[in-house]
Design a protein around this motif. Structure first.
Motif, PDB file in Angstrom:
ATOM      1  N   SER A 171     -35.861  38.843 -61.383  1.00  0.00           N
ATOM      2  CA  SER A 171     -35.243  38.725 -60.226  1.00  0.00           C
ATOM      3  C   SER A 171     -33.579  37.755 -60.625  1.00  0.00           C
ATOM      4  CB  SER A 171     -35.744  37.934 -59.254  1.00  0.00           C
ATOM      5  OG  SER A 171     -35.965  36.668 -59.789  1.00  0.00           O
ATOM      6  N   THR A 180     -30.678  39.043 -61.295  1.00  0.00           N
ATOM      7  CA  THR A 180     -29.743  39.565 -62.044  1.00  0.00           C
ATOM      8  C   THR A 180     -28.817  40.776 -61.473  1.00  0.00           C
ATOM      9  OG1 THR A 180     -30.944  41.609 -62.865  1.00  0.00           O
ATOM     10  CG2 THR A 180     -31.584  39.368 -63.949  1.00  0.00           C
ATOM     11  N   ALA A 214     -28.251  43.488 -62.522  1.00  0.00           N
ATOM     12  CA  ALA A 214     -28.797  45.064 -62.311  1.00  0.00           C
ATOM     13  C   ALA A 214     -30.173  45.150 -61.366  1.00  0.00           C
ATOM     14  CB  ALA A 214     -29.738  45.355 -63.533  1.00  0.00           C
ATOM     15  N   ASP A 215     -30.446  43.805 -60.940  1.00  0.00           N
ATOM     16  CA  ASP A 215     -31.403  43.758 -59.771  1.00  0.00           C
ATOM     17  C   ASP A 215     -30.529  43.911 -58.606  1.00  0.00           C
ATOM     18  OD1 ASP A 215     -34.050  42.982 -59.086  1.00  0.00           O
ATOM     19  OD2 ASP A 215     -33.019  41.162 -58.017  1.00  0.00           O
ATOM     20  N   ARG A 242     -28.179  46.201 -58.346  1.00  0.00           N
ATOM     21  CA  ARG A 242     -28.165  47.526 -58.151  1.00  0.00           C
ATOM     22  C   ARG A 242     -29.222  48.160 -57.877  1.00  0.00           C
ATOM     23  NH1 ARG A 242     -24.376  46.494 -61.885  1.00  0.00           N
ATOM     24  NH2 ARG A 242     -25.763  46.419 -63.719  1.00  0.00           N
ATOM     25  N   ALA A 243     -30.432  47.653 -58.427  1.00  0.00           N
ATOM     26  CA  ALA A 243     -31.871  48.363 -58.080  1.00  0.00           C
ATOM     27  C   ALA A 243     -32.325  48.163 -56.649  1.00  0.00           C
ATOM     28  CB  ALA A 243     -32.837  47.592 -58.966  1.00  0.00           C
ATOM     29  N   GLU A 303     -23.038  42.263 -62.177  1.00  0.00           N
ATOM     30  CA  GLU A 303     -22.566  42.259 -63.357  1.00  0.00           C
ATOM     31  C   GLU A 303     -21.881  43.796 -63.475  1.00  0.00           C
ATOM     32  OE1 GLU A 303     -25.315  40.420 -66.768  1.00  0.00           O
ATOM     33  OE2 GLU A 303     -26.375  41.070 -65.195  1.00  0.00           O
ATOM     34  N   ASP A 342     -23.916  49.096 -67.149  1.00  0.00           N
ATOM     35  CA  ASP A 342     -23.867  49.179 -68.382  1.00  0.00           C
ATOM     36  C   ASP A 342     -24.575  50.731 -68.816  1.00  0.00           C
ATOM     37  OD1 ASP A 342     -26.622  49.181 -68.207  1.00  0.00           O
ATOM     38  OD2 ASP A 342     -26.938  47.015 -68.614  1.00  0.00           O
ATOM     39  N   ARG A 384     -27.043  51.788 -69.437  1.00  0.00           N
ATOM     40  CA  ARG A 384     -28.337  52.281 -69.005  1.00  0.00           C
ATOM     41  C   ARG A 384     -28.344  52.458 -67.450  1.00  0.00           C
ATOM     42  NH1 ARG A 384     -32.360  48.571 -66.490  1.00  0.00           N
ATOM     43  NH2 ARG A 384     -34.589  49.751 -66.065  1.00  0.00           N
ATOM     44  N   ASP A 385     -27.233  51.778 -66.872  1.00  0.00           N
ATOM     45  CA  ASP A 385     -27.065  52.281 -65.403  1.00  0.00           C
ATOM     46  C   ASP A 385     -26.623  53.795 -65.251  1.00  0.00           C
ATOM     47  OD1 ASP A 385     -27.643  49.783 -64.149  1.00  0.00           O
ATOM     48  OD2 ASP A 385     -26.017  48.871 -65.121  1.00  0.00           O
ATOM     49  N   LEU A 443     -29.153  56.313 -66.036  1.00  0.00           N
ATOM     50  CA  LEU A 443     -29.895  56.414 -64.905  1.00  0.00           C
ATOM     51  C   LEU A 443     -29.207  57.298 -63.809  1.00  0.00           C
ATOM     52  CD1 LEU A 443     -31.571  52.922 -64.171  1.00  0.00           C
ATOM     53  CD2 LEU A 443     -32.815  55.080 -64.917  1.00  0.00           C
ATOM     54  N   MET A 449     -41.338  54.419 -65.800  1.00  0.00           N
ATOM     55  CA  MET A 449     -40.660  55.010 -66.990  1.00  0.00           C
ATOM     56  C   MET A 449     -41.646  55.036 -68.110  1.00  0.00           C
ATOM     57  SD  MET A 449     -37.025  54.307 -68.365  1.00  0.00           S
ATOM     58  CE  MET A 449     -36.026  54.679 -66.861  1.00  0.00           C
ATOM     59  N   GLN A 500     -31.178  36.708 -71.022  1.00  0.00           N
ATOM     60  CA  GLN A 500     -29.644  36.558 -70.691  1.00  0.00           C
ATOM     61  C   GLN A 500     -28.763  36.309 -71.562  1.00  0.00           C
ATOM     62  OE1 GLN A 500     -29.138  37.261 -67.064  1.00  0.00           O
ATOM     63  NE2 GLN A 500     -27.010  37.507 -68.464  1.00  0.00           N
ATOM     64  N   GLY A 526     -23.164  42.735 -73.937  1.00  0.00           N
ATOM     65  CA  GLY A 526     -22.513  43.107 -72.716  1.00  0.00           C
ATOM     66  C   GLY A 526     -23.173  44.122 -71.738  1.00  0.00           C
ATOM     67  N   VAL A 527     -24.492  43.640 -71.534  1.00  0.00           N
ATOM     68  CA  VAL A 527     -25.315  44.514 -70.840  1.00  0.00           C
ATOM     69  C   VAL A 527     -26.032  43.772 -69.763  1.00  0.00           C
ATOM     70  CG1 VAL A 527     -25.633  46.301 -72.449  1.00  0.00           C
ATOM     71  CG2 VAL A 527     -27.238  44.496 -72.170  1.00  0.00           C
ATOM     72  N   SER A 528     -27.003  44.357 -68.881  1.00  0.00           N
ATOM     73  CA  SER A 528     -27.645  43.431 -67.920  1.00  0.00           C
ATOM     74  C   SER A 528     -28.835  42.967 -68.409  1.00  0.00           C
ATOM     75  CB  SER A 528     -27.854  43.920 -66.508  1.00  0.00           C
ATOM     76  OG  SER A 528     -28.797  45.225 -66.734  1.00  0.00           O
ATOM     77  N   ARG A 529     -29.510  41.792 -67.841  1.00  0.00           N
ATOM     78  CA  ARG A 529     -30.870  41.347 -68.387  1.00  0.00           C
ATOM     79  C   ARG A 529     -31.926  42.362 -68.237  1.00  0.00           C
ATOM     80  NH1 ARG A 529     -35.259  38.547 -67.676  1.00  0.00           N
ATOM     81  NH2 ARG A 529     -34.964  38.326 -65.426  1.00  0.00           N
ATOM     82  N   GLN A 530     -31.731  43.297 -67.403  1.00  0.00           N
ATOM     83  CA  GLN A 530     -32.638  44.191 -67.026  1.00  0.00           C
ATOM     84  C   GLN A 530     -32.807  45.082 -68.107  1.00  0.00           C
ATOM     85  OE1 GLN A 530     -32.784  45.865 -63.164  1.00  0.00           O
ATOM     86  NE2 GLN A 530     -34.695  44.668 -62.662  1.00  0.00           N
ATOM     87  N   THR A 531     -31.732  45.418 -68.781  1.00  0.00           N
ATOM     88  CA  THR A 531     -31.439  46.357 -69.746  1.00  0.00           C
ATOM     89  C   THR A 531     -32.140  46.019 -70.974  1.00  0.00           C
ATOM     90  OG1 THR A 531     -29.463  47.421 -68.919  1.00  0.00           O
ATOM     91  CG2 THR A 531     -29.798  47.852 -71.030  1.00  0.00           C
ATOM     92  N   TYR A 544     -36.433  51.885 -72.705  1.00  0.00           N
ATOM     93  CA  TYR A 544     -35.359  52.573 -72.897  1.00  0.00           C
ATOM     94  C   TYR A 544     -34.635  52.373 -74.305  1.00  0.00           C
ATOM     95  CZ  TYR A 544     -30.169  52.946 -72.221  1.00  0.00           C
ATOM     96  OH  TYR A 544     -28.973  53.374 -72.685  1.00  0.00           O
TER      97      TYR A 544
END
Lengths: 151, 76
Positions: free
Chosen positions: A4, A6, A8-9, A11-12, A72, A75, A77-78, A81, B1, B23, B30-35, B44
């Protein structure tokens, strides 16, 4: 470590909000539009209410999410997706449009036959949808061709 | 996934790099932590560019970070 808080969180959860509001509001709009006799202004008003309702909910939830999570930049991966989602939704959209086109065509044929061969049906939506399909296929093949030549 | 065929040692490498957090790694590449989480769990597969960035952070060759099972590689 939990996931939690982040970017990306954000965006999710934003995507989940869009999914839930779309799933709840627009089927209701469609159902409400289809029930009973309504003129075009009433239909437009129902659609407008649905759109405004979704935008309002999205704004409120996004403000809440922006306060609760850090943002953020997107990136790879976004983007991956989003590309996959667009590909699948594009296929669903094209298939749906083709089905609607065929139904409209059959209905127009039946109307023509039942009126003794005279076409009284306004065919411009058929031409419009067919033109859109041709355009989208042209774009798809052009991008693919360009990709093979350039990339 | 579903998981990808490429496995990795990122978690171990982070541990040996002064217990670098996800983090920290995410910020450095330069990416998010989820990545980073998704890559670590092999859910992924990163681009080649991102894979090199990760290897560069830990100052190890790419093959130390990522590996591909031999039997999956051989064409049937």
């Amino acid at each position: 470590m939990n996931e939690s808080g982040t970017g990306a969180d954000f965006r999710a959860k934003s995507n989940l909000t869009a999914l839930i509001t779309t799933a709840l509001i627009y089927p209701a709009v469609l159902l409400f539009s289809a029930i009973g006799e309504k003129n075009i202004f009433e239909l437009a008003a129902i659609l407008a209410v649905g759109v405004v309702l979704q935008i309002s909910i999205m704004i409120v939830i996004h403000i809440f999410l922006a306060l609760k999570t850090t943002q953020e930049p997107d990136d790879e991966r976004d983007h991956d997706l989003a590309r996959r989602a667009s590909h699948v939704s594009g296929t669903v959209m094209t298939s749906s449009v083709v089905i609607v086109l065929l139904i409209m065509l059959v209905r127009a044929m039946i109307a023509t036959v039942s009126s003794g061969g005279e076409t009284n049906v306004d065919l411009w939506p058929l031409y419009g949808i067919f033109g859109s399909l041709i355009l989208s296929e042209l774009v798809r093949y052009t991008i693919t061709a360009r990709g093979y030549r350039v990339d | 996934m579903k998981a990808t065929k490429v496995s990795n040692q990122i978690r171990t490498l982070r541990f040996h790099a002064d217990e670098m957090t996800q983090q920290d790694l995410a910020t450095r590449i330069g990416v998010s932590r989820q990545t980073v989480v998704a890559i670590e769990k092999a859910k992924y597969s990163p681009s080649l560019e991102l894979a090199f960035k990760i290897a560069r952070v830990f100052e190890v060759p790419l093959e130390t970070v990522f590996s591909f099972e031999e039997e999956q590689f051989i064409a049937k």
